[in-house]
Scaffold this active site. Structure first.
Site, PDB file in Angstrom:
ATOM      1  N   CYS A   2      46.625  40.118  41.769  1.00  0.00           N
ATOM      2  CA  CYS A   2      47.775  40.830  41.216  1.00  0.00           C
ATOM      3  C   CYS A   2      47.850  40.476  39.741  1.00  0.00           C
ATOM      4  O   CYS A   2      47.118  39.615  39.260  1.00  0.00           O
ATOM      5  CB  CYS A   2      49.066  40.369  41.882  1.00  0.00           C
ATOM      6  SG  CYS A   2      49.149  40.745  43.635  1.00  0.00           S
ATOM      7  N   GLY A  28      45.823  45.459  39.897  1.00  0.00           N
ATOM      8  CA  GLY A  28      46.462  45.961  41.114  1.00  0.00           C
ATOM      9  C   GLY A  28      47.065  47.323  40.879  1.00  0.00           C
ATOM     10  O   GLY A  28      47.761  47.530  39.876  1.00  0.00           O
ATOM     11  N   ASN A 100      50.932  35.777  41.446  1.00  0.00           N
ATOM     12  CA  ASN A 100      49.579  36.245  41.707  1.00  0.00           C
ATOM     13  C   ASN A 100      48.908  35.158  42.529  1.00  0.00           C
ATOM     14  O   ASN A 100      48.905  34.006  42.121  1.00  0.00           O
ATOM     15  CB  ASN A 100      48.838  36.438  40.370  1.00  0.00           C
ATOM     16  CG  ASN A 100      47.358  36.667  40.553  1.00  0.00           C
ATOM     17  OD1 ASN A 100      46.924  37.244  41.539  1.00  0.00           O
ATOM     18  ND2 ASN A 100      46.570  36.219  39.595  1.00  0.00           N
ATOM     19  N   GLY A 101      48.378  35.512  43.685  1.00  0.00           N
ATOM     20  CA  GLY A 101      47.711  34.526  44.518  1.00  0.00           C
ATOM     21  C   GLY A 101      47.893  34.851  45.980  1.00  0.00           C
ATOM     22  O   GLY A 101      48.196  35.994  46.342  1.00  0.00           O
ATOM     23  N   TYR A 252      34.120  39.937  37.911  1.00  0.00           N
ATOM     24  CA  TYR A 252      34.602  41.276  38.239  1.00  0.00           C
ATOM     25  C   TYR A 252      36.046  41.582  37.829  1.00  0.00           C
ATOM     26  O   TYR A 252      36.312  42.616  37.226  1.00  0.00           O
ATOM     27  CB  TYR A 252      34.460  41.476  39.757  1.00  0.00           C
ATOM     28  CG  TYR A 252      35.036  42.769  40.274  1.00  0.00           C
ATOM     29  CD1 TYR A 252      34.328  43.962  40.176  1.00  0.00           C
ATOM     30  CD2 TYR A 252      36.301  42.806  40.844  1.00  0.00           C
ATOM     31  CE1 TYR A 252      34.867  45.161  40.641  1.00  0.00           C
ATOM     32  CE2 TYR A 252      36.853  44.005  41.315  1.00  0.00           C
ATOM     33  CZ  TYR A 252      36.127  45.168  41.214  1.00  0.00           C
ATOM     34  OH  TYR A 252      36.658  46.342  41.663  1.00  0.00           O
TER      35      TYR A 252
END
Ligand code: SF4
Length: 487
Positions: A2, A28, A100-101, A252
């Site tokens: 995210c 996201g 985020n996680g 990526y």
């Protein structure tokens, strides 16, 4: 994966948060949300891309000098509007939070919150669990004369209870904004400044877009609090011997113009190409041209071209208006989108031996489609070189590859994968090459769990299996939220 952003400014911050989320959109595309605070919280979240969720009327409504924003793709949860971030609770103070996680003991913590603290949750989003644990702890340690010490204690409790990865941004109503990063530093989080405005963001690119100066990364295990007078407090609450940033960010996820934990993503990708080029030299192939799969593999392809002394050309053109395939929720959607997304330039392909450079193979869907596209465009031979090693283990830290059944490399040998995707040669990066390339001179410890099965947070096998099962369950019940307007 995210993206998060938090800003404490001198005026309404919603415009900057919106712009910041646009810069983080690649992290996201499933939902987006912003919460701001003036005398009360103002929240808007919805399904889809940032510019679809926020219209003029929402932006005008989101008043306040403090705000946080979030773009999501789902890991835990059903991917519905209820799971979209940010979240807030009314007491103590009023706390808003986004992260985020991925919390690996989510179900256990949810049960504790419900049974021991009588807190009923409104979603299956793991940040709601972090927020409530933080809230319970803040209430317990509350000292209004020294709020930072209360926040330190509450964050310590989060570190004690919450397992997994989490880079968190939040607002304490009337008192300021804060951010903390899990002790292993798995997910990125940066800290920026413009005059006396402060910001936190998942990637430095958001600071560039907003003209903030990137001050530094939030350290693993650190809490930073900006109080209402813009005084900055920070404390590293846990200092692990080693920290483990996600190596896949460099391969990526992250934008090439970002710098994470002191390592430039673009430079890391160039080095990935150098290492991959050395692997290609070991193979008996003589390509006429090297073609990157846009956009993430482009930098690596330049380096492979240098090492092999073969021209690098644009042979695949990307339709920019199709979302990234890897983070699309269902296999069927992914297959359709690959075909819509890439088109070959026939003049660069016909009668040539092509070495295609791509960043990763997860399920093999994209690779198979790309090889087929090139062969249809009359390529003589198609070799495929991948900038990372085979993905074999589930990511439990927030990347949507939580079930190992999804990995083609878990089930098949490299030779067999080559056959399945129809390539004339398949070449992978080695794990040593990956670490050397990304870390350069700067570091050699990263989370590499999806390649090696070594998880920095020492998660048990049964816990991984449980997460995999839950992920399959939630994926099967995945609710498409396209028609939902949001809140
Ligand atoms: S398991 Fe892989 S994708 Fe997940 S955090 Fe670790 S390196 Fe990143």
């Amino acid at each position: 994966m995210c993206g998060v952003i938090g800003i404490y400014g001198n005026d309404d911050v919603v415009y900057e948060i919106y712009e910041g989320l646009i810069a983080l959109q690649h992290r996201g595309q499933d939902s987006a949300g912003i919460i701001t605070y003036d005398e009360m919280f103002h929240l808007k979240k919805g399904m889809g891309l940032v510019n679809n969720v926020f219209k003029e009327k929402n932006i005008i409504r989101l008043k306040g000098k403090m705000g946080i924003g979030h773009v999501r793709y789902p890991t835990i949860g059903f991917g519905s509007i209820e799971d979209a971030q940010p979240f807030y609770i009314n007491y103590p103070f009023g706390i808003a939070m986004a992260h985020n996680g991925n919390v690996t003991n989510y179900y256990q913590l949810r049960e504790i919150l419900e049974k021991k603290f009588y807190r009923k949750l409104t979603s299956y989003s793991d940040v709601e669990v972090i927020l409530n644990i933080f809230g319970v702890a803040l209430e317990k340690y509350l000292n209004k004369k020294n709020l930072f010490s209360s926040l330190v204690s509450a964050t310590r409790e989060v570190f004690k209870w919450v397992k997994g990865s989490y880079s968190v941004v939040g607002i304490i109503a009337d008192y300021g904004i804060f951010a903390f990063r899990d002790p292993y530093g798995i997910k990125p989080l940066g800290f920026g400044k413009k005059n006396d405005n402060y910001a936190f963001a998942s990637e430095s690119v958001a600071f560039d877009m907003l003209d903030y100066r990137f001050v530094r990364d939030v350290y693993p295990g650190e809490l930073i609090f900006i109080d209402k007078d813009k005084k900055v407090y920070s404390k590293r609450l846990r200092k692990q011997k080693h920290t483990y940033p996600c190596i896949f960010e460099y391969v990526y996820f992250a934008r090439p113009d970002s710098v994470i934990d002191g390592i430039g993503v673009y430079e890391a990708r160039l080095r990935l190409g150098e290492e991959l080029g050395k692997e290609c030299l070991k193979e008996d192939i003589k390509p006429d041209v090297i073609i990157p799969v846009p956009d993430t593999a482009r930098a690596a392809a330049f380096s492979v071209s240098k090492i092999l002394k073969v021209d690098c050309k644009e042979g695949l053109i990307k339709n920019r208006y199709i979302p990234r395939t890897f983070i699309m929720p269902t296999q069927r959607e992914r297959e359709i989108k690959v075909r819509q997304k890439l088109n070959p330039i026939k003049s660069e392909i016909e009668n040539k031996k092509i070495l295609v450079v791509d960043d990763s193979i997860v399920r093999g869907t994209t690779s198979r489609e790309i090889v087929a596209l090139l062969k249809k465009a009359k390529a003589k031979e198609v070799y495929l070189a991948i900038t990372c090693p085979p993905l074999r283990f589930p990511c439990v830290y927030g990347i949507d590859m939580m079930t190992r059944g999804e990995f083609i490399a878990k089930k098949y040998s490299i030779k067999k994968i080559q056959e399945i995707i129809g390539a004339d040669k398949l070449i992978y990066q080695t794990i040593e090459g990956l670490i050397k390339a990304v870390g350069g001179e700067k570091r050699n410890n990263f989370c590499t769990a999806c390649f090696t099965g070594i998880y920095p947070t020492k998660i048990k096998k049964e816990e991984i299996e449980k997460l995999e099962k839950e992920r399959i369950k939630t994926k099967n019940y995945f609710i498409k939220g396209g028609e939902d307007e949001g809140v």
